[in-house]
Design a protein around this motif. Structure first.
Motif, PDB file in Angstrom:
ATOM      1  N   UNK A 108       0.838  -1.205   0.000  1.00  0.00           N
ATOM      2  CA  UNK A 108       0.000   0.000   0.000  1.00  0.00           C
ATOM      3  C   UNK A 108       0.869   1.249   0.000  1.00  0.00           C
ATOM      4  N   UNK A 109       0.413   2.216  -0.754  1.00  0.00           N
ATOM      5  CA  UNK A 109       1.040   3.528  -0.814  1.00  0.00           C
ATOM      6  C   UNK A 109       0.003   4.518  -0.314  1.00  0.00           C
ATOM      7  N   UNK A 110       0.337   5.270   0.730  1.00  0.00           N
ATOM      8  CA  UNK A 110      -0.611   6.202   1.338  1.00  0.00           C
ATOM      9  C   UNK A 110      -0.199   7.628   1.021  1.00  0.00           C
ATOM     10  N   UNK A 111      -1.141   8.390   0.451  1.00  0.00           N
ATOM     11  CA  UNK A 111      -0.883   9.803   0.167  1.00  0.00           C
ATOM     12  C   UNK A 111      -2.037  10.633   0.705  1.00  0.00           C
ATOM     13  N   UNK A 112      -1.729  11.850   1.107  1.00  0.00           N
ATOM     14  CA  UNK A 112      -2.754  12.750   1.631  1.00  0.00           C
ATOM     15  C   UNK A 112      -3.458  13.512   0.506  1.00  0.00           C
ATOM     16  N   UNK A 113      -2.645  14.050  -0.393  1.00  0.00           N
ATOM     17  CA  UNK A 113      -3.215  14.801  -1.522  1.00  0.00           C
ATOM     18  C   UNK A 113      -2.228  14.757  -2.683  1.00  0.00           C
ATOM     19  N   UNK A 114      -2.760  14.924  -3.879  1.00  0.00           N
ATOM     20  CA  UNK A 114      -1.932  14.795  -5.079  1.00  0.00           C
ATOM     21  C   UNK A 114      -0.812  15.826  -5.146  1.00  0.00           C
ATOM     22  N   UNK A 115      -1.025  17.001  -4.569  1.00  0.00           N
ATOM     23  CA  UNK A 115       0.016  18.037  -4.601  1.00  0.00           C
ATOM     24  C   UNK A 115       1.267  17.603  -3.847  1.00  0.00           C
ATOM     25  N   UNK A 116       1.140  16.616  -2.955  1.00  0.00           N
ATOM     26  CA  UNK A 116       2.276  16.165  -2.161  1.00  0.00           C
ATOM     27  C   UNK A 116       3.239  15.272  -2.935  1.00  0.00           C
ATOM     28  N   UNK A 117       2.818  14.784  -4.104  1.00  0.00           N
ATOM     29  CA  UNK A 117       3.630  13.793  -4.817  1.00  0.00           C
ATOM     30  C   UNK A 117       3.901  14.209  -6.257  1.00  0.00           C
ATOM     31  N   UNK A 118       4.866  13.538  -6.858  1.00  0.00           N
ATOM     32  CA  UNK A 118       5.197  13.725  -8.264  1.00  0.00           C
ATOM     33  C   UNK A 118       4.403  12.681  -9.057  1.00  0.00           C
ATOM     34  N   UNK A 119       3.440  13.132  -9.840  1.00  0.00           N
ATOM     35  CA  UNK A 119       2.547  12.230 -10.582  1.00  0.00           C
ATOM     36  C   UNK A 119       3.330  11.378 -11.584  1.00  0.00           C
ATOM     37  N   UNK A 120       4.386  11.922 -12.167  1.00  0.00           N
ATOM     38  CA  UNK A 120       5.158  11.122 -13.128  1.00  0.00           C
ATOM     39  C   UNK A 120       5.858   9.952 -12.423  1.00  0.00           C
ATOM     40  N   UNK A 121       6.293  10.172 -11.188  1.00  0.00           N
ATOM     41  CA  UNK A 121       6.913   9.085 -10.414  1.00  0.00           C
ATOM     42  C   UNK A 121       5.842   8.065 -10.020  1.00  0.00           C
ATOM     43  N   UNK A 122       4.683   8.547  -9.611  1.00  0.00           N
ATOM     44  CA  UNK A 122       3.578   7.624  -9.301  1.00  0.00           C
ATOM     45  C   UNK A 122       3.246   6.778 -10.526  1.00  0.00           C
ATOM     46  N   UNK A 123       3.216   7.391 -11.684  1.00  0.00           N
ATOM     47  CA  UNK A 123       2.923   6.664 -12.920  1.00  0.00           C
ATOM     48  C   UNK A 123       3.943   5.552 -13.156  1.00  0.00           C
ATOM     49  N   UNK A 124       5.216   5.858 -12.925  1.00  0.00           N
ATOM     50  CA  UNK A 124       6.257   4.836 -13.091  1.00  0.00           C
ATOM     51  C   UNK A 124       6.085   3.701 -12.077  1.00  0.00           C
ATOM     52  N   UNK A 125       5.748   4.048 -10.838  1.00  0.00           N
ATOM     53  CA  UNK A 125       5.505   3.029  -9.813  1.00  0.00           C
ATOM     54  C   UNK A 125       4.375   2.097 -10.231  1.00  0.00           C
ATOM     55  N   UNK A 126       3.290   2.672 -10.704  1.00  0.00           N
ATOM     56  CA  UNK A 126       2.130   1.880 -11.112  1.00  0.00           C
ATOM     57  C   UNK A 126       2.484   0.992 -12.310  1.00  0.00           C
ATOM     58  N   UNK A 127       3.156   1.550 -13.296  1.00  0.00           N
ATOM     59  CA  UNK A 127       3.526   0.761 -14.478  1.00  0.00           C
ATOM     60  C   UNK A 127       4.437  -0.411 -14.108  1.00  0.00           C
ATOM     61  N   UNK A 128       5.434  -0.165 -13.268  1.00  0.00           N
ATOM     62  CA  UNK A 128       6.353  -1.240 -12.860  1.00  0.00           C
ATOM     63  C   UNK A 128       5.627  -2.281 -12.015  1.00  0.00           C
TER      64      UNK A 128
END
Length: 139
Positions: A108-128
């Motif tokens: 599980x990956x827990x985030x509070x709000x999208x502004x807190x993270x880099x969406x391109x990095x999240x995309x890479x995490x999901x793809x991998x």
């Protein structure tokens, strides 16, 4: 034999979003649903009453327990938005170190709000993560 409690249902994703009372959280979840759908190539489906899943795979453990699960999923929990990904895959820790403000547990990956993270990095995490699940559990 024990059965998996969280299964794909006909419940409405729109209704799921409507039940999220905080406007910002609802908007973030809607944005994540669109992103995960694009990345996975699957339409969102409800799993149980609180998880939005994308795609499906069948797993079987050495114990003999087996079931189905979404390739990737998300839930709006009390304390965070939870993104469900594979527990291990190449570059996971490196990518997590670049993601931004988050917490993790095994899968599980827990985030509070999208502004807190880099969406391109999240995309890479999901793809991998999806690649790893497909490698472990080919259909």
């Amino acid at each position: 034999m024990k059965k998996n409690k969280t299964i794909e249902t006909e419940n409405s994703v729109v209704d799921f979003l409507a039940r999220i009372s905080e406007k910002k959280r609802r908007e973030d979840c809607a944005s994540l649903i669109a992103l995960l759908s694009k990345l996975s190539g699957f339409e969102p489906k409800m799993w149980g009453t609180a998880i939005v899943g994308f795609g499906i795979y069948n797993y079987k453990y050495e114990s003999g327990f087996e079931g189905n699960a979404p390739l990737v999923g998300l839930a709006s929990r009390k304390n965070a938005i939870t993104v469900y990904i594979a527990s291990t895959f190449d570059e996971k820790e490196t990518l997590l170190s670049q993601l931004g403000k988050h917490k993790t547990s095994k899968a599980c990956l827990y985030i509070q709000k999208l502004e807190d993270i880099d969406i391109s990095i999240l995309s890479q995490l999901v793809q991998r993560s999806i690649e790893r699940i497909k490698e472990l559990y080919p259909s």
